[in-house]
Design a protein around this motif. Sequence first.
Motif, PDB file in Angstrom:
ATOM      1  N   PHE A   1      -0.209  -0.507  21.081  1.00 10.22           N
ATOM      2  CA  PHE A   1      -0.567  -1.012  19.749  1.00 10.22           C
ATOM      3  C   PHE A   1      -2.072  -1.242  19.656  1.00 10.22           C
ATOM      4  N   VAL A   2      -2.608  -1.976  20.638  1.00 12.72           N
ATOM      5  CA  VAL A   2      -4.017  -2.384  20.591  1.00 12.72           C
ATOM      6  C   VAL A   2      -4.941  -1.163  20.696  1.00 12.72           C
ATOM      7  N   LYS A   3      -4.655  -0.300  21.680  1.00 12.80           N
ATOM      8  CA  LYS A   3      -5.581   0.815  21.930  1.00 12.80           C
ATOM      9  C   LYS A   3      -5.567   1.841  20.794  1.00 12.80           C
ATOM     10  N   GLY A   4      -4.402   1.992  20.134  1.00  9.64           N
ATOM     11  CA  GLY A   4      -4.305   3.030  19.087  1.00  9.64           C
ATOM     12  C   GLY A   4      -4.531   2.512  17.679  1.00  9.64           C
ATOM     13  N   LEU A   5      -4.709   1.176  17.530  1.00 10.56           N
ATOM     14  CA  LEU A   5      -4.689   0.586  16.185  1.00 10.56           C
ATOM     15  C   LEU A   5      -5.801   1.113  15.270  1.00 10.56           C
ATOM     16  N   SER A   6      -7.032   1.092  15.776  1.00 11.01           N
ATOM     17  CA  SER A   6      -8.166   1.481  14.930  1.00 11.01           C
ATOM     18  C   SER A   6      -7.977   2.907  14.404  1.00 11.01           C
ATOM     19  N   GLY A   7      -7.524   3.794  15.279  1.00 13.02           N
ATOM     20  CA  GLY A   7      -7.329   5.188  14.879  1.00 13.02           C
ATOM     21  C   GLY A   7      -6.156   5.369  13.929  1.00 13.02           C
ATOM     22  N   ALA A   8      -5.198   4.438  13.955  1.00 12.28           N
ATOM     23  CA  ALA A   8      -3.994   4.588  13.124  1.00 12.28           C
ATOM     24  C   ALA A   8      -4.139   3.926  11.755  1.00 12.28           C
ATOM     25  N   LEU A   9      -5.154   3.065  11.599  1.00 11.56           N
ATOM     26  CA  LEU A   9      -5.292   2.335  10.329  1.00 11.56           C
ATOM     27  C   LEU A   9      -6.219   3.064   9.361  1.00 11.56           C
TER      28      LEU A   9
ATOM     29  N   MET B   1      -1.185  10.487  11.917  1.00  8.91           N
ATOM     30  CA  MET B   1      -0.948   9.795  10.637  1.00  8.91           C
ATOM     31  C   MET B   1      -1.829   8.553  10.539  1.00  8.91           C
ATOM     32  N   ARG B   2      -2.107   8.110   9.306  1.00 12.96           N
ATOM     33  CA  ARG B   2      -2.873   6.883   9.056  1.00 12.96           C
ATOM     34  C   ARG B   2      -2.013   5.937   8.221  1.00 12.96           C
ATOM     35  N   PHE B   3      -2.143   4.646   8.505  1.00 16.81           N
ATOM     36  CA  PHE B   3      -1.284   3.650   7.850  1.00 16.81           C
ATOM     37  C   PHE B   3      -2.113   2.522   7.236  1.00 16.81           C
ATOM     38  N   ASP B   4      -1.611   2.000   6.125  1.00 16.77           N
ATOM     39  CA  ASP B   4      -2.248   0.820   5.514  1.00 16.77           C
ATOM     40  C   ASP B   4      -1.785  -0.451   6.209  1.00 16.77           C
ATOM     41  N   ALA B   5      -0.701  -0.378   6.928  1.00 22.28           N
ATOM     42  CA  ALA B   5      -0.259  -1.518   7.740  1.00 22.28           C
ATOM     43  C   ALA B   5       0.511  -1.012   8.954  1.00 22.28           C
ATOM     44  N   VAL B   6       0.256  -1.644  10.098  1.00 23.41           N
ATOM     45  CA  VAL B   6       1.027  -1.381  11.314  1.00 23.41           C
ATOM     46  C   VAL B   6       1.540  -2.737  11.799  1.00 23.41           C
ATOM     47  N   VAL B   7       2.864  -2.866  11.900  1.00 19.63           N
ATOM     48  CA  VAL B   7       3.476  -4.135  12.290  1.00 19.63           C
ATOM     49  C   VAL B   7       4.203  -3.940  13.612  1.00 19.63           C
ATOM     50  N   CYS B   8       4.025  -4.889  14.532  1.00 16.44           N
ATOM     51  CA  CYS B   8       4.626  -4.712  15.860  1.00 16.44           C
ATOM     52  C   CYS B   8       5.074  -6.043  16.459  1.00 16.44           C
ATOM     53  N   ASN B   9       6.371  -6.128  16.740  1.00 16.49           N
ATOM     54  CA  ASN B   9       6.914  -7.268  17.498  1.00 16.49           C
ATOM     55  C   ASN B   9       7.329  -6.716  18.860  1.00 16.49           C
TER      56      ASN B   9
ATOM     57  N   ARG C   1       4.963   2.561  -0.381  1.00 19.79           N
ATOM     58  CA  ARG C   1       5.652   3.734  -0.917  1.00 19.79           C
ATOM     59  C   ARG C   1       6.460   4.433   0.171  1.00 19.79           C
ATOM     60  N   ARG C   2       5.921   4.395   1.401  1.00 21.75           N
ATOM     61  CA  ARG C   2       6.587   5.098   2.502  1.00 21.75           C
ATOM     62  C   ARG C   2       6.446   4.282   3.784  1.00 21.75           C
ATOM     63  N   VAL C   3       7.516   4.215   4.574  1.00 18.16           N
ATOM     64  CA  VAL C   3       7.482   3.462   5.833  1.00 18.16           C
ATOM     65  C   VAL C   3       8.051   4.333   6.952  1.00 18.16           C
ATOM     66  N   VAL C   4       7.374   4.317   8.102  1.00 16.16           N
ATOM     67  CA  VAL C   4       7.919   4.995   9.289  1.00 16.16           C
ATOM     68  C   VAL C   4       8.230   3.926  10.330  1.00 16.16           C
ATOM     69  N   CYS C   5       9.423   3.991  10.898  1.00 15.19           N
ATOM     70  CA  CYS C   5       9.827   3.101  11.990  1.00 15.19           C
ATOM     71  C   CYS C   5       9.871   3.925  13.273  1.00 15.19           C
TER      72      CYS C   5
ATOM     73  N   GLY D   1       0.816  -1.210   0.000  1.00 13.57           N
ATOM     74  CA  GLY D   1       0.000   0.000   0.000  1.00 13.57           C
ATOM     75  C   GLY D   1       0.845   1.253   0.000  1.00 13.57           C
ATOM     76  N   GLU D   2       0.257   2.298   0.556  1.00 17.20           N
ATOM     77  CA  GLU D   2       0.865   3.627   0.504  1.00 17.20           C
ATOM     78  C   GLU D   2       1.864   3.830   1.658  1.00 17.20           C
ATOM     79  N   CYS D   3       1.377   3.628   2.875  1.00 15.22           N
ATOM     80  CA  CYS D   3       2.185   4.005   4.045  1.00 15.22           C
ATOM     81  C   CYS D   3       2.093   2.936   5.144  1.00 15.22           C
ATOM     82  N   ALA D   4       3.226   2.546   5.706  1.00 14.79           N
ATOM     83  CA  ALA D   4       3.238   1.503   6.747  1.00 14.79           C
ATOM     84  C   ALA D   4       4.052   1.964   7.944  1.00 14.79           C
ATOM     85  N   LEU D   5       3.743   1.351   9.090  1.00 15.41           N
ATOM     86  CA  LEU D   5       4.425   1.690  10.349  1.00 15.41           C
ATOM     87  C   LEU D   5       5.019   0.438  10.974  1.00 15.41           C
ATOM     88  N   ASP D   6       6.292   0.525  11.390  1.00 15.97           N
ATOM     89  CA  ASP D   6       6.942  -0.535  12.176  1.00 15.97           C
ATOM     90  C   ASP D   6       7.066   0.006  13.603  1.00 15.97           C
ATOM     91  N   LEU D   7       6.224  -0.503  14.500  1.00 15.71           N
ATOM     92  CA  LEU D   7       6.147   0.018  15.873  1.00 15.71           C
ATOM     93  C   LEU D   7       7.038  -0.819  16.791  1.00 15.71           C
TER      94      LEU D   7
END
Length: 224
Positions: free
Chosen positions: A156-164, A122-130, A81-85, A59-65
Amino acid sequence: MDRRKRIAKEIRDCRTLCEQHESRTTTVHGVDVNCAPGVFPPANRVTTCLANAASRCGGECALDLGCGTGILGLVLAKRFRRVVCVDRCPVAVTCARDNALNQGVQNVSVRAGTGYEPVAGMRFDAVVCNPPFYPSAENDRWASYERVELGLIGDFVKGLSGALTQNGVGLLATSSLTDNDWIAETLARDDNLTVDRSRFDGVTRSSQDIHIWRIVKTLPEGAT
Ligand SMILES: C[S@@+](CC[C@H](N)C(=O)[O-])C[C@H]1O[C@@H](n2cnc3c(N)ncnc32)[C@H](O)[C@@H]1O
């Protein structure tokens, strides 16, 4: 061994693995990353499971939390296209920046901070968290609070809906030692989220299972 002793041993092993090494380069999911001393080593099967899942998103924008070396962000960089870590540990932030630079990857930026705070709004098409998933009284880089809602898992859990974005995907790794009931119950309260969980036996050196959560944000039935 009872549960508390098992958890204490897991944390001791994890600490030993993470803290007693020199800088070293490893390849995970076809990506070379250098792991500086004190940064979580990415050559493990949990990170690999998440990297596999992340490589099926796009997708467009992803987050590595909680990016550590930035390995998951670098895997995502091939598909977005863009990733934020993001990481709260300054050594990890420098390490992830260096890895992106050394790989010549230009669509990854690395921000210091806790949870979603550095990417607020910010909004993300994917949020990945280990996240650190061993429950412990001593919250630190390798273990999390006994009450998962207080650490990175809770963020991660509490903010996920708002971040996706709509149809955005969240990917989270936990273990059978984690309070997975809290996670499942909290996610289930959000009508916009559809949750799927896969369990992998014996992924680590111990007897614990690893849970890979895949959460999709969709409009509730009947909504337009
Ligand atoms: C288990 S490591 C995973 C690193 C990397 N994603 C990987 O899979 O190899 C968890 C990372 O989360 C970071 N972290 C822990 N709590 C955090 C928080 N509340 N906000 C941001 N980062 C956090 C730690 O510093 C650590 O680098």
